[in-house]
Design a protein around this motif. Structure first.
Motif, PDB file in Angstrom:
ATOM      1  N   PRO A  53     -25.953 -38.701  34.325  1.00 12.53           N
ATOM      2  CA  PRO A  53     -26.093 -37.429  35.043  1.00 12.53           C
ATOM      3  C   PRO A  53     -27.436 -37.345  35.770  1.00 12.53           C
ATOM      4  O   PRO A  53     -28.367 -38.094  35.474  1.00 12.53           O
ATOM      5  N   VAL A  54     -27.495 -36.426  36.726  1.00 14.87           N
ATOM      6  CA  VAL A  54     -28.762 -36.088  37.374  1.00 14.87           C
ATOM      7  C   VAL A  54     -29.259 -34.772  36.772  1.00 14.87           C
ATOM      8  O   VAL A  54     -28.448 -33.948  36.340  1.00 14.87           O
ATOM      9  N   PRO A  55     -30.556 -34.573  36.713  1.00 18.90           N
ATOM     10  CA  PRO A  55     -31.076 -33.309  36.191  1.00 18.90           C
ATOM     11  C   PRO A  55     -30.635 -32.120  37.056  1.00 18.90           C
ATOM     12  O   PRO A  55     -30.541 -32.230  38.282  1.00 18.90           O
ATOM     13  N   THR A  56     -30.371 -30.996  36.402  1.00 12.04           N
ATOM     14  CA  THR A  56     -30.064 -29.744  37.077  1.00 12.04           C
ATOM     15  C   THR A  56     -31.196 -28.762  36.793  1.00 12.04           C
ATOM     16  O   THR A  56     -31.893 -28.889  35.778  1.00 12.04           O
ATOM     17  N   TYR A  57     -31.368 -27.793  37.669  1.00 10.84           N
ATOM     18  CA  TYR A  57     -32.470 -26.849  37.539  1.00 10.84           C
ATOM     19  C   TYR A  57     -31.990 -25.416  37.730  1.00 10.84           C
ATOM     20  O   TYR A  57     -31.055 -25.165  38.493  1.00 10.84           O
ATOM     21  N   ALA A  58     -32.652 -24.480  37.065  1.00 10.19           N
ATOM     22  CA  ALA A  58     -32.322 -23.062  37.184  1.00 10.19           C
ATOM     23  C   ALA A  58     -32.734 -22.547  38.561  1.00 10.19           C
ATOM     24  O   ALA A  58     -33.800 -22.900  39.069  1.00 10.19           O
TER      25      ALA A  58
END
Length: 114
Positions: A85-90
């Motif tokens: 996965p790739v990082p997700t951000y708020a």
């Protein structure tokens, strides 16, 4: 959480993506509808290609190099060849501004694991 302004909402058209740099990290912003913007790490976990150069389809972004597709909420790949996965951000949209917390991913992915 440390939200910071990334862009003005009007700078990003619905169905498109763009790169910004926040906290030293390349972030891919994707506007999925009138009021919703999602943020993932901009580098594909398969071949170090910039995701904002790919294609947006509903709640996914497809890498323009080899066609891996990533869910914008979880960061998980749903099309090979990527398996990480790739990082997700708020993200928050307030007063016409897109605010992103790039200080920590909202999932288990880390950019250094590629």
């Amino acid at each position: 959480m440390a939200f910071e302004k990334a862009i003005e909402l009007d700078e990003l058209k619905v169905g498109s993506a763009m790169q910004v740099e926040l906290g030293g990290e390349p972030i891919c912003l994707v506007r999925t509808d009138t009021d919703t913007v999602k943020a993932v790490h901009n580098i594909c976990s398969h071949a170090f290609y910039e995701l904002h150069e790919g294609w947006v389809d509903d709640n996914h972004i497809e890498c323009g190099l080899h066609g891996s597709s990533f869910d914008l909420d979880s960061g998980r790949p749903d099309a090979l060849p990527a398996v990480k996965p790739v990082p997700t951000y708020a993200v928050r949209v307030e007063n016409g501004e897109v605010l992103v917390d790039a200080s920590a991913p909202t999932n288990d992915a880390t950019p250094s694991s590629f």
